[in-house]
Design a protein around this motif. Structure first.
Motif, PDB file in Angstrom:
ATOM      1  N   VAL A  34      48.294  50.043  40.861  1.00 14.25           N
ATOM      2  CA  VAL A  34      48.705  49.054  39.852  1.00 14.25           C
ATOM      3  C   VAL A  34      48.177  47.681  40.230  1.00 14.25           C
ATOM      4  CG1 VAL A  34      50.707  47.851  38.888  1.00 14.25           C
ATOM      5  CG2 VAL A  34      50.724  50.335  39.080  1.00 14.25           C
ATOM      6  N   THR A  35      48.233  47.364  41.510  1.00 16.76           N
ATOM      7  CA  THR A  35      47.725  46.071  41.975  1.00 16.76           C
ATOM      8  C   THR A  35      46.214  45.976  41.775  1.00 16.76           C
ATOM      9  OG1 THR A  35      49.462  46.011  43.644  1.00 16.76           O
ATOM     10  CG2 THR A  35      47.618  44.512  43.946  1.00 16.76           C
TER      11      THR A  35
ATOM     12  N   SER B  67      44.397  47.692  39.661  1.00 17.79           N
ATOM     13  CA  SER B  67      43.945  47.930  38.282  1.00 17.79           C
ATOM     14  C   SER B  67      43.616  46.642  37.555  1.00 17.79           C
ATOM     15  CB  SER B  67      44.988  48.722  37.508  1.00 17.79           C
ATOM     16  OG  SER B  67      46.151  47.943  37.295  1.00 17.79           O
ATOM     17  N   ARG B  68      44.213  45.556  37.985  1.00 24.42           N
ATOM     18  CA  ARG B  68      43.905  44.267  37.354  1.00 24.42           C
ATOM     19  C   ARG B  68      42.507  43.794  37.724  1.00 24.42           C
ATOM     20  NH1 ARG B  68      49.633  42.595  39.115  1.00 24.42           N
ATOM     21  NH2 ARG B  68      50.851  43.370  37.366  1.00 24.42           N
TER      22      ARG B  68
ATOM     23  N   THR C  17      40.570  51.935  41.008  1.00 23.94           N
ATOM     24  CA  THR C  17      41.852  52.586  40.763  1.00 23.94           C
ATOM     25  C   THR C  17      41.664  54.071  40.472  1.00 23.94           C
ATOM     26  OG1 THR C  17      42.691  50.505  39.857  1.00 23.94           O
ATOM     27  CG2 THR C  17      43.939  52.485  39.357  1.00 23.94           C
TER      28      THR C  17
END
Length: 131
Positions: A19-20, A22-23, A29
């Motif tokens: 999640v971290t 993916s930005r 990811t």
């Protein structure tokens, strides 16, 4: 059970990391997700060893042919691999490929079960002829 909880903990850490990341990069990811899936499948083999031993003992007790058992195990393996591949495709944002993998998985399992179905038909014919 300790192995299971470590495995789940590692997966949860990978989710947070994913999640971290993916930005910043969807590609990283996706690679992380595929790598973790592969490691989980390999670790799950530890849990399947006693199950395989039990299945082999049941096979000997029931005097089943080894081919029938191998077919069932192949079908389970195809189902698991297909499900993981479909989930990875879905995570990558490609729902069409995910559905295609699910269809291919179902087709492969059906194809694999044809010899078992034929054996079942032979048994049914034998039973009907005896009565």
């Amino acid at each position: 059970m300790d192995t299971f909880f470590r495995l789940v903990g590692g997966v949860l850490i990978a989710v947070v990391l994913g999640v971290t990341l993916s930005r910043q990069s969807q590609d990283i990811t996706l690679v992380l997700s595929i790598g973790v899936c592969c490691m989980v499948v390999m670790a799950a083999a530890v849990f399947l060893t006693p199950v395989m031993d039990l299945i082999r003992r049941l096979q000997q007790l029931a005097q089943l042919e080894e081919g029938a058992l191998n077919t069932v195990l192949k079908a389970v393996g195809i189902g698991l691999v297909g499900e993981i591949a479909a989930l990875v495709c879905g995570d990558a944002g490609n729902a069409a490929l995910s559905k295609a993998v699910q269809i291919a998985t179902a087709s492969a399992v059906l194809w694999l079960s044809v010899p078992l179905m034929e054996e079942l038909l032979v048994l049914i014919r034998e039973v009907l002829e005896l009565s």
